[in-house]
Design a protein around this motif. Structure first.
Motif, PDB file in Angstrom:
ATOM      1  N   VAL A 250       0.854  -1.189   0.000  1.00  0.00           N
ATOM      2  CA  VAL A 250       0.000   0.000   0.000  1.00  0.00           C
ATOM      3  C   VAL A 250       0.889   1.237   0.000  1.00  0.00           C
ATOM      4  CG1 VAL A 250      -1.812   1.273   1.188  1.00  0.00           C
ATOM      5  CG2 VAL A 250      -1.795  -1.236   1.264  1.00  0.00           C
ATOM      6  N   ALA A 251       0.680   2.140  -0.953  1.00  0.00           N
ATOM      7  CA  ALA A 251       1.590   3.276  -1.099  1.00  0.00           C
ATOM      8  C   ALA A 251       0.850   4.541  -1.506  1.00  0.00           C
ATOM      9  CB  ALA A 251       2.668   2.949  -2.129  1.00  0.00           C
ATOM     10  N   ARG A 316      -8.713  -3.706  -2.530  1.00  0.00           N
ATOM     11  CA  ARG A 316      -8.510  -2.446  -1.819  1.00  0.00           C
ATOM     12  C   ARG A 316      -9.111  -2.522  -0.418  1.00  0.00           C
ATOM     13  NH1 ARG A 316      -6.830   1.980  -4.396  1.00  0.00           N
ATOM     14  NH2 ARG A 316      -8.019   3.339  -2.987  1.00  0.00           N
ATOM     15  N   ASP A 317     -10.313  -3.025  -0.340  1.00  0.00           N
ATOM     16  CA  ASP A 317     -10.956  -3.128   0.978  1.00  0.00           C
ATOM     17  C   ASP A 317     -10.155  -4.038   1.906  1.00  0.00           C
ATOM     18  OD1 ASP A 317     -12.954  -1.496   0.059  1.00  0.00           O
ATOM     19  OD2 ASP A 317     -14.355  -3.139  -0.405  1.00  0.00           O
ATOM     20  N   ARG A 318      -9.680  -5.156   1.368  1.00  0.00           N
ATOM     21  CA  ARG A 318      -8.925  -6.090   2.190  1.00  0.00           C
ATOM     22  C   ARG A 318      -7.594  -5.480   2.643  1.00  0.00           C
ATOM     23  NH1 ARG A 318      -8.772  -9.652   6.098  1.00  0.00           N
ATOM     24  NH2 ARG A 318      -7.059 -11.179   5.885  1.00  0.00           N
ATOM     25  N   ALA A 319      -6.929  -4.762   1.755  1.00  0.00           N
ATOM     26  CA  ALA A 319      -5.634  -4.154   2.091  1.00  0.00           C
ATOM     27  C   ALA A 319      -5.791  -3.110   3.196  1.00  0.00           C
ATOM     28  CB  ALA A 319      -5.023  -3.524   0.846  1.00  0.00           C
ATOM     29  N   PHE A 320      -6.790  -2.261   3.082  1.00  0.00           N
ATOM     30  CA  PHE A 320      -6.988  -1.235   4.116  1.00  0.00           C
ATOM     31  C   PHE A 320      -7.456  -1.855   5.435  1.00  0.00           C
ATOM     32  CE2 PHE A 320      -7.829   1.640   0.300  1.00  0.00           C
ATOM     33  CZ  PHE A 320      -6.545   2.166   0.330  1.00  0.00           C
ATOM     34  N   GLU A 321      -8.085  -2.988   5.341  1.00  0.00           N
ATOM     35  CA  GLU A 321      -8.510  -3.705   6.550  1.00  0.00           C
ATOM     36  C   GLU A 321      -7.314  -4.244   7.329  1.00  0.00           C
ATOM     37  OE1 GLU A 321     -10.731  -7.911   7.368  1.00  0.00           O
ATOM     38  OE2 GLU A 321     -11.756  -6.516   5.984  1.00  0.00           O
ATOM     39  N   VAL A 322      -6.378  -4.869   6.616  1.00  0.00           N
ATOM     40  CA  VAL A 322      -5.222  -5.466   7.304  1.00  0.00           C
ATOM     41  C   VAL A 322      -4.177  -4.421   7.678  1.00  0.00           C
ATOM     42  CG1 VAL A 322      -5.554  -7.675   6.154  1.00  0.00           C
ATOM     43  CG2 VAL A 322      -4.004  -6.006   5.143  1.00  0.00           C
ATOM     44  N   MET A 323      -4.303  -3.203   7.167  1.00  0.00           N
ATOM     45  CA  MET A 323      -3.364  -2.152   7.562  1.00  0.00           C
ATOM     46  C   MET A 323      -3.422  -1.894   9.069  1.00  0.00           C
ATOM     47  SD  MET A 323      -3.394   0.799   4.621  1.00  0.00           S
ATOM     48  CE  MET A 323      -2.255   1.842   5.538  1.00  0.00           C
ATOM     49  N   GLY A 324      -4.581  -2.112   9.652  1.00  0.00           N
ATOM     50  CA  GLY A 324      -4.723  -1.896  11.084  1.00  0.00           C
ATOM     51  C   GLY A 324      -4.329  -3.088  11.931  1.00  0.00           C
ATOM     52  N   ASP A 325      -3.851  -4.139  11.300  1.00  0.00           N
ATOM     53  CA  ASP A 325      -3.469  -5.356  12.002  1.00  0.00           C
ATOM     54  C   ASP A 325      -1.943  -5.377  12.161  1.00  0.00           C
ATOM     55  OD1 ASP A 325      -3.006  -7.878  12.994  1.00  0.00           O
ATOM     56  OD2 ASP A 325      -4.260  -8.911  11.507  1.00  0.00           O
ATOM     57  N   GLU A 330       3.930  -7.462  10.815  1.00  0.00           N
ATOM     58  CA  GLU A 330       5.059  -8.270  11.280  1.00  0.00           C
ATOM     59  C   GLU A 330       5.258  -9.492  10.406  1.00  0.00           C
ATOM     60  OE1 GLU A 330       4.024  -9.093  15.281  1.00  0.00           O
ATOM     61  OE2 GLU A 330       4.619  -7.104  16.055  1.00  0.00           O
ATOM     62  N   ARG A 331       4.202 -10.074   9.924  1.00  0.00           N
ATOM     63  CA  ARG A 331       4.290 -11.278   9.080  1.00  0.00           C
ATOM     64  C   ARG A 331       4.586 -10.936   7.619  1.00  0.00           C
ATOM     65  NH1 ARG A 331      -1.231 -14.149   9.873  1.00  0.00           N
ATOM     66  NH2 ARG A 331      -0.338 -15.420   8.177  1.00  0.00           N
ATOM     67  N   GLY A 332       4.610  -9.663   7.292  1.00  0.00           N
ATOM     68  CA  GLY A 332       4.919  -9.252   5.924  1.00  0.00           C
ATOM     69  C   GLY A 332       3.753  -9.363   4.969  1.00  0.00           C
ATOM     70  N   ILE A 333       2.541  -9.512   5.506  1.00  0.00           N
ATOM     71  CA  ILE A 333       1.363  -9.577   4.628  1.00  0.00           C
ATOM     72  C   ILE A 333       1.147  -8.234   3.941  1.00  0.00           C
ATOM     73  CG2 ILE A 333      -1.149  -9.893   4.584  1.00  0.00           C
ATOM     74  CD1 ILE A 333      -0.856 -11.872   6.858  1.00  0.00           C
ATOM     75  N   ILE A 334       1.568  -7.180   4.607  1.00  0.00           N
ATOM     76  CA  ILE A 334       1.397  -5.852   4.043  1.00  0.00           C
ATOM     77  C   ILE A 334       2.668  -5.046   4.254  1.00  0.00           C
ATOM     78  CG2 ILE A 334       0.355  -4.937   6.178  1.00  0.00           C
ATOM     79  CD1 ILE A 334      -1.429  -3.189   4.342  1.00  0.00           C
ATOM     80  N   THR A 335       3.041  -4.267   3.242  1.00  0.00           N
ATOM     81  CA  THR A 335       4.167  -3.347   3.330  1.00  0.00           C
ATOM     82  C   THR A 335       3.736  -1.997   2.780  1.00  0.00           C
ATOM     83  OG1 THR A 335       5.006  -4.000   1.155  1.00  0.00           O
ATOM     84  CG2 THR A 335       5.909  -5.165   3.080  1.00  0.00           C
ATOM     85  N   SER A 336       4.576  -0.983   2.999  1.00  0.00           N
ATOM     86  CA  SER A 336       4.295   0.358   2.481  1.00  0.00           C
ATOM     87  C   SER A 336       5.536   0.896   1.781  1.00  0.00           C
ATOM     88  CB  SER A 336       3.885   1.298   3.621  1.00  0.00           C
ATOM     89  OG  SER A 336       4.996   1.576   4.453  1.00  0.00           O
ATOM     90  N   LYS A 337       5.432   2.069   1.280  1.00  0.00           N
ATOM     91  CA  LYS A 337       6.556   2.693   0.576  1.00  0.00           C
ATOM     92  C   LYS A 337       7.767   2.856   1.489  1.00  0.00           C
ATOM     93  CE  LYS A 337       6.088   6.979  -0.365  1.00  0.00           C
ATOM     94  NZ  LYS A 337       5.584   8.256  -0.926  1.00  0.00           N
TER      95      LYS A 337
END
Length: 602
Positions: A250-251, A316-325, A330-337
């Motif tokens: 997510v960037a 998009r909905d799923r990505a913004f949902e896991v951003m708060g997790d 920590e598990r690398g499911i989501i990264t940012s810029k």
């Protein structure tokens, strides 16, 4: 008898000479040749009649009577001729007066016709302007649109967006959207039942290519159609919510001071490369240039204000949902810029395959066609060919479909630039009384108009050359070239294509616009926006325009450049670099590219 007969012949010849002289005088002075011919025919008939009488008189009437009769006839003929010539002279004077009057009448009629024609053109242009304004503010189709002739340069944005949404969503139980060989709205033609259409879509879409690519493989960068299909599949996994293998990047778009709109696009191209390499779905977040009143509701501050989202709404909905997790981070499911360095974003490794779809591309940039010329020579190889190829693929995907908002921006730009020319074409083809005919007859759309002709792109005058002149504070990044240098390259193209005489000019400098007046053989089009006077920074200039204007008008110029037949620019400018990429993935490789300089990294 012989003496009397000889005298008669002499008199007859004398009369003929008199008549011939009079006829000659009349022929040289009387302009109406038809009257002369008629008169001479009468004289010939009279001569034949008199000749017959002469022969008859020599046998019965005697010399004296014969002479007296012919003398009187000759005198009478002479008097008649004089009267006729005098009448003809009067007619000539009157004819000249009538001719001058007719000429004045024709000139007045022509002037009146021209005024009427110009009035009709103005009325039609105004009617289109009114409809364009209504479409931007209303969700319903105006009744006026059914009685106003079709505007060839304007696009039905609502209908186009509806078709494109269908082409950007996966078909039921299929791997891809309905990318069939049936183009655009023709694909929705009700020729068969729903089940038959689904079978057709599934059987064809598996091997079909994205509809946003124009031209054949030879007219685009290598593997363009295949790569665009693979990127779309990577960015649209079938089950984004429940598949544990799906990860996200997510960037936000770059917001550092000094980053122009072109740099923002290039940065997102680099992030897409990272996402594909790491088997992640790229999700764009905040786009500061869309944070203005023109972008309504959820589109405000979003890339999807201008172009279709880079991924599905589910992702998009799923990505913004896991951003708060926290665990997801920590598990690398989501990264940012922030997880990547500037070097990785701007000069990272170019993807060679798409892992999620197991597609291998290899190194297609190694055999790019050399169609770019700098300083008179084609560029066959340089150190950053992979970056040039990838940015072209990435920006084409990100801009694959325009939103309704962007479509209307393009409509407004085309109408301002080409609307009057379009109105002249329509008035000339339909006649002067198009408005009266339209009042009684509503324009009905047949099936070929609705399903076939509707797929044609909006009209623009062709051939059209796009020219981007980059000046100002760009001197710190590249060698600047004066406007005359760009025009010289345009003249090169015109030598080969002499029918080229129109230029779509994009520049931030007011003095460049002023210099166009020196080139009378070119017709320049440009957006009506305040430009720089003097040498100020781009950031300061954009701030003076406001966020909405400083974003909208460059995008209009960018998209117009991608649609033009030829392009002259500066590869040292990131903006021109990206325009070149869009053209080389839009079927315009063989149009070539004349650049005033080269990229500083080559």
């Amino acid at each position: 008898m012989e003496e009397g007969g000889g005298g008669g012949v002499k008199k007859e010849k004398s009369i003929e000479r008199v008549v011939s002289q009079k006829a000659l005088q009349m022929g040289s002075s009387f302009p109406c040749q038809i009257c002369v011919v008629g008169f001479l025919c009468g004289v010939c008939l009279t001569s034949l009649f008199l000749a017959a009488l002469t022969s008859f008189g020599s046998f019965g009437f005697g010399n004296g009577g014969s002479a007296t009769s012919f003398s009187a006839l000759a005198a009478s003929t002479a008097n008649s001729t004089s009267n006729f010539i005098a009448t003809a002279s009067t007619c000539t004077t009157n004819c000249k007066v009538q001719e001058k009057g007719a000429e004045r009448f024709a000139a007045d009629s022509q002037e009146s016709g021209t005024e009427r024609y110009n009035e009709r053109v103005s009325q039609l242009y105004s009617a289109w302007s009114s409809l364009l304004s209504e479409r931007r503010t209303s969700t319903e189709v105006s009744k006026k649109s059914t009685v106003v002739p079709n505007a060839p340069h304007l696009e039905d944005c609502k209908s186009t967006a509806r078709v494109n949404r269908r082409l950007d969503h996966r078909a039921e139980n299929a791997s891809y959207p309905p990318w069939t060989t049936w183009k655009g709205r023709l694909d929705s033609y009700p020729n068969a039942d729903q089940s038959s259409r689904l079978r057709r879509d599934q059987s064809i879409s598996e091997g079909a290519y994205p509809p946003w690519i124009s031209g054949s493989d030879e007219e685009n960068y290598p593997l363009t159609r295949r790569v665009q299909r693979d990127i779309w599949a990577h960015q649209h996994p079938p089950n984004c919510r429940d598949d544990p293998e799906v990860k996200f990047l997510v960037a936000d778009f770059e917001r550092l001071p000094g980053f122009g709109i072109g740099a923002q696009f290039a940065g997102m191209c680099g992030l897409l490369a990272i996402a594909i390499t790491e088997k992640r779905v790229l999700v764009t977040n905040y786009y500061n240039r869309a944070d203005h009143d023109g972008c309504k509701g959820s589109f405000r501050g979003s890339w999807s204000c201008y172009f279709f989202p880079e991924t599905s709404q589910e992702c998009r909905d799923r990505a913004f949902e896991v951003m708060g997790d926290r665990e997801a981070w920590e598990r690398g499911i989501i990264t940012s810029k922030d997880n990547y360095t500037s070097k990785e974003i701007w000069a990272g490794r170019t993807p060679r395959h798409v892992s999620l779809t197991h597609r291998v591309w290899g190194e297609p940039w190694s055999y790019l066609q050399p169609t770019t010329e700098i300083n008179g020579s084609l560029v066959a190889f340089h150190r950053k060919m992979d970056r040039r190829w990838w940015r072209a693929q990435a920006i084409r995907y990100l801009m694959r479909f325009q939103t309704e908002y962007t479509c209307e921006l393009m409509n407004s730009a085309r109408h301002a630039a080409f609307g009057e020319e379009a109105a002249k074409m329509v008035v000339s083809s339909l006649g002067e009384d198009w408005d009266k005919e339209a009042e009684g007859n509503s324009r009905k759309m047949g099936e070929i108009e609705e399903y076939v002709w509707s797929n044609h792109k909006p009209w623009i005058p062709r051939p059209l050359l796009s020219m981007h002149v980059r000046m100002g504070d760009k001197a710190c990044e590249m060698k600047l070239v004066e406007f005359e240098g760009y025009v010289r390259l345009a003249d090169r193209i015109r030598q080969r294509f002499p029918h080229l005489d129109r230029v779509w000019l994009s520049t931030e400098m007011e003095d460049v616009i002023e210099k166009t007046k020196q080139y009378k053989k070119w017709k320049f089009y440009y957006t009506n926006v305040t430009r720089q006077v003097g040498n100020i920074t781009m950031a300061r200039y954009e701030a003076s325009l406001g966020r909405q204007t400083s974003t909208n008008y460059p995008l209009v110029n960018f998209l117009m450049a991608t649609e033009s037949d030829f392009f002259v620019g500066a590869l040292g400018s990131t903006w021109c670099f990206l325009i070149d990429g869009m053209r080389n993935t839009g079927g315009k490789v063989m149009a070539g590219y004349l650049s005033v300089n080269k990229d500083r990294f080559w």
